[in-house]
Design an enzyme around this catalytic site. Structure first.
Site, PDB file in Angstrom:
ATOM      1  N   ILE A 407      -5.872   2.477   3.386  1.00 17.12           N
ATOM      2  CA  ILE A 407      -4.628   1.701   3.396  1.00 17.12           C
ATOM      3  C   ILE A 407      -3.437   2.607   3.669  1.00 17.12           C
ATOM      4  CG2 ILE A 407      -3.120   0.226   2.006  1.00 17.12           C
ATOM      5  CD1 ILE A 407      -5.595  -0.709   0.503  1.00 17.12           C
ATOM      6  N   GLU A 409      -1.862   7.018   2.861  1.00 18.32           N
ATOM      7  CA  GLU A 409      -2.115   8.366   2.357  1.00 18.32           C
ATOM      8  C   GLU A 409      -0.843   8.877   1.709  1.00 18.32           C
ATOM      9  OE1 GLU A 409      -4.006  12.650   3.814  1.00 18.32           O
ATOM     10  OE2 GLU A 409      -3.914  10.935   5.172  1.00 18.32           O
ATOM     11  N   TYR A 412      -0.529  12.964  -3.331  1.00 21.93           N
ATOM     12  CA  TYR A 412      -1.617  13.442  -4.177  1.00 21.93           C
ATOM     13  C   TYR A 412      -2.961  12.823  -3.834  1.00 21.93           C
ATOM     14  CZ  TYR A 412       2.048  15.446  -7.047  1.00 21.93           C
ATOM     15  OH  TYR A 412       3.115  16.172  -7.491  1.00 21.93           O
ATOM     16  N   GLY A 413      -3.040  12.011  -2.803  1.00 27.74           N
ATOM     17  CA  GLY A 413      -4.331  11.438  -2.459  1.00 27.74           C
ATOM     18  C   GLY A 413      -4.215  10.297  -1.474  1.00 27.74           C
ATOM     19  N   SER A 414      -5.350   9.594  -1.277  1.00 32.42           N
ATOM     20  CA  SER A 414      -5.427   8.486  -0.328  1.00 32.42           C
ATOM     21  C   SER A 414      -5.844   7.217  -1.056  1.00 32.42           C
ATOM     22  CB  SER A 414      -6.443   8.816   0.775  1.00 32.42           C
ATOM     23  OG  SER A 414      -6.086  10.004   1.448  1.00 32.42           O
ATOM     24  N   ILE A 415      -5.445   6.068  -0.479  1.00 35.12           N
ATOM     25  CA  ILE A 415      -5.758   4.767  -1.069  1.00 35.12           C
ATOM     26  C   ILE A 415      -6.618   3.991  -0.080  1.00 35.12           C
ATOM     27  CG2 ILE A 415      -4.806   2.604  -1.931  1.00 35.12           C
ATOM     28  CD1 ILE A 415      -2.325   4.108  -2.757  1.00 35.12           C
ATOM     29  N   ASP A 523       9.703   5.911  -9.102  1.00 35.04           N
ATOM     30  CA  ASP A 523       9.586   5.785  -7.639  1.00 35.04           C
ATOM     31  C   ASP A 523       9.591   4.316  -7.252  1.00 35.04           C
ATOM     32  OD1 ASP A 523       9.368   6.592  -5.026  1.00 35.04           O
ATOM     33  OD2 ASP A 523       7.195   6.840  -5.074  1.00 35.04           O
TER      34      ASP A 523
END
Length: 733
Positions: A407, A409, A412-415, A523
């Site tokens: 979906i 990036e 701290y990471g990817s979704i 955020d």
């Protein structure tokens, strides 16, 4: 025998002299013959030396040749060259001479006469013949009287100068015959002249010529005497001599005129030579003056150059002294720099040693931190309330992290979007190579485990191996996507937008009121506001790092989220980007153009409510945090009545909900009802506890979902899902 030898004087031209030789051979048969020849030396040396005369040189060349040493070398080289050229020319002439004499010898041999050769090299032919006569005591000589072209039948005197000279200077003992074109013209025997015919005329002419010739050849006389006219006594003697007695007046006049012409010719030649000498002297004098001028200019230039060189020398000496001082300064600086370099190298070595020690200590510290993080993570997973999933299940759900399922990036990471046990989920995978990965993962699990709220995304489970968190999947994506109508989705209505604003305000009030410490999202933006199938919004992607590192006071943490909430309100009203949106809205309100600025794809906004929201949003976006409104006492009081006008009710703490459409993962696969006590079976699916117990007690040992044999009958309570269901049902935990 030498007295019987006939000597025949000949020249280079064989055709011109062969008649003279023929006359001798014809008239002196039976005698011995000798071919006599005077070879004139070639004038090559003199002509070669004229090449080096300075009169033909340019002034610059002359100045260059003024160097005596150089001139001496030129003269020596020229002399050697001239000597070589002259020698070569003489040798060539001598070879030609032998060929000529051989031709005369050949003529003699043809008629059976043996002949010899005798020759001498001299500049003057007449003198050469006389020299040979005296040297060899020649008694008989035959030679030409004149060139053949001058011959006539009446010719009775000698015309050739060399013949006249021989006639005048030959020894008395030598008998001489003078021939022209094969005819005897004149003869001389024992000093007495014999004329072929017209003896008196020839004798007179011969005497006059002899007088002039003897005057030129006599070395005792001066140069002026050689060109003076005969005296009256001499003329009287010539005219009254016995030789002239009986001659006619005509003959006397002719002889006298001949002598006068001869003398005048010589006078003219002398005058011409004198004038030429005068011109040469004048030219030499002029040239000498020019040389003197050039030399004077040259000396002046040399003096100027010397003065200039002296000045430049002084300047160079001054510069040398200055450079010497600079060199000394430079050497001193170089010495200091060398010392500094040594000191820097020592410091560098010391720094490298300290850095190596620090690196070693850092490696040890990192190892300890990793071990502690793993230990803490293991401890967390042992006591956390989220269901645990294996790495293989995550691989199966994401098809081994298929890029097409990604979906987005983040830092701290990817979704990824996935299907865990046939249930759509959202999987957030943290970076494994990040040093903050373990701590970040642990912090997010701890934070998400602290609270539950219908407007906060629900955590379904975790995977320790992949450092992954499994969230519920919200099919309508983010608020940002919906405002931009991504994938051609329908625009949100103004009623839905007011409900979303109310939901966000509700969850912010919940977070900011948490005990013992308030929670700041950190955020908040349209991209982090997700929307489910019922258009209920849920916050995601809390700034965990910011939450841990910056424990702000309640005023600061709440005010920062309030500012972001104001920007979202403006986006809901206008559908525009957040960049400079607050400034644009202020200008629109000041200009009274709010209606034109609203997003009318949402429908016909009620102007009063829209204006209230605009003013509330600008207050939230105030630069001064203390001037921003309180969410409970101000923002909620504005939004709650608006929510009521949209045909829905809301609670301050629960937010909006729709009991008619529960999330699919709230439904038990066996009972097809909302679960109240969800448990996770060995197949990984969540069931209602009583329903699963009845399934197993009825004799089934397979999964109700996959129909595969269950490895065991143990179950794990799904506390996180139970909390989410209870909050959705508004049942206190």
């Amino acid at each position: 025998m030498e007295e019987d030898t006939i000597y025949v004087a000949v020249g280079k031209d064989v055709n011109e002299n062969k008649l003279t030789l023929s006359w001798a051979l014809r008239n002196f048969q039976g005698n011995h013959f000798c071919i006599l020849h005077v070879h004139q030396l070639p004038q090559i040396i003199a002509s070669l030396r004229t090449k080096y005369a300075t009169s033909g040189l340019e002034k610059d060349e002359l100045i260059y040749l003024l160097d005596r040493k150089f001139m001496r070398k030129i003269e020596e080289a020229g002399a050697l060259f001239d000597k070589y050229e002259a020698k070569e020319a003489v040798q060539r002439e001598r070879k030609n001479l032998q060929k000529i004499l051989d031709n005369y010898i050949l003529i003699c041999h043809r008629i059976g006469v043996h002949a010899k050769k005798l020759h001498i090299e001299m500049d003057d032919v007449g003198k050469g013949i006389v020299e040979l006569l005296q040297r060899h005591s020649i008694k008989k000589l035959v030679m030409g009287a004149a060139a053949n072209e001058h011959y006539s039948e009446s010719m009775d005197y000698i015309k050739s100068k060399k013949a006249l000279y021989v006639h005048a200077h030959a020894p008395i003992s030598c008998q001489t015959w003078f021939i022209c074109r094969g005819h005897l013209i004149y003869s001389r025997k024992n000093g007495l002249d014999c004329v072929n015919h017209r003896d008196t005329h020839a004798s007179l002419h011969l005497q006059a010529s002899s007088i002039a010739e003897s005057g030129r050849s006599n070395p005792g006389r001066s140069s002026s005497a050689s060109i003076d006219s005969p005296t009256d006594d001499e003329l009287h003697h010539l005219l009254t001599s016995n030789d002239l007695e009986g001659s006619s007046d005509n003959f006397k006049r002719e002889a006298f005129e001949e002598m006068v012409r001869h003398v005048k010719a010589e006078n003219s030649e002398v005058i011409w030579k004198a004038r030429a000498l005068e011109r040469s002297y004048t030219e030499e004098l002029r040239f000498t003056k020019e040389i003197e001028v050039v030399l004077a200019n040259l000396i002046e230039d040399i003096e100027n150059m010397k003065t200039q060189w002296d000045e430049e020398l002084l300047s160079a000496q001054d510069q040398r002294a200055l450079l010497g001082g600079l060199v000394a300064i430079f050497k001193n600086r170089v010495k200091k720099l060398a010392n500094k370099r040594l000191l820097a190298e020592e410091h560098s070595q010391l720094y490298k040693k300290e850095r190596n020690d620090n690196d070693n200590a850092l490696e040890v510290t990192e190892d300890l931190l990793k071990k502690q993080a793993c230990k803490a993570s293991s401890s967390l997973y042992m006591h956390q309330s989220f269901p645990m999933y294996s790495l293989s299940e995550i691989h199966e759900a994401t098809r081994y992290f298929d890029p097409s399922l990604k979906i987005t990036e983040q830092e701290y990471g990817s979704i990824y979007k996935g299907f865990l046990h046939h249930t759509p989920v959202t999987i957030k995978v943290l970076n494994l190579d990040s040093l903050q990965g373990p701590s970040k993962f642990q912090q997010e699990v701890n934070v998400m485990n602290k609270f539950r709220h219908p407007n906060v995304i629900t955590v379904i489970g975790v995977c320790q191996e992949a450092r992954a968190l499994i969230y519920e999947h919200l099919p309508n994506g983010s608020l940002e996507d919906r405002l931009n109508c991504k994938d051609n989705t329908s625009p949100l209505s103004w009623q839905t937008r007011i409900c979303i604003a109310t939901d966000i305000c509700s969850v912010l009030i919940f977070l900011h009121s948490s005990n013992p410490q308030s929670i700041t999202h950190g955020d908040l933006k349209a991209a982090n506001v997700l929307i489910d199938a019922s258009f209920v919004c849920k916050l995601s992607d809390f700034d965990i790092y910011h939450y841990r590192q910056l424990p702000l006071t309640e005023e600061i943490s709440s005010k920062s989220d309030i500012y972001s909430f104001g920007i979202i309100l403006l986006q809901l009203l206008t559908g525009r980007s957040s960049l400079n949106l607050a400034e644009e809205m202020q200008e629109v309100l000041d200009g009274g153009n709010l209606e034109a600025f609203l997003d009318y794809t949402a429908g016909d906004w009620p102007f009063v409510e829209a204006k209230q929201l605009a003013h509330m949003a600008l207050r939230c976006c105030d630069i001064e945090p203390s001037k921003r409104p309180d969410l409970v006492s101000e923002a909620w009081r504005v939004l709650k009545p608006m929510r009521a006008t949209c045909g829905a009710s809301s609670s301050l703490w629960t937010g909006s909900r729709d009991h008619s459409k529960p999330p699919s993962y709230f439904i038990c696969p066996i009972l097809l009802e909302v679960m109240q006590d969800p448990v996770v079976a060995a197949d990984g699916y969540t069931y209602e506890a009583e329903a699963l117990k009845g399934w197993l007690e009825s004799g089934h040992d397979t999964s109700p979902m996959t129909n595969l044999r269950l490895p065991h009958h143990q179950v794990v309570p799904n506390h996180s899902l139970r909390s989410a269901i209870q909050e959705w049902l508004d049942i206190p935990t």
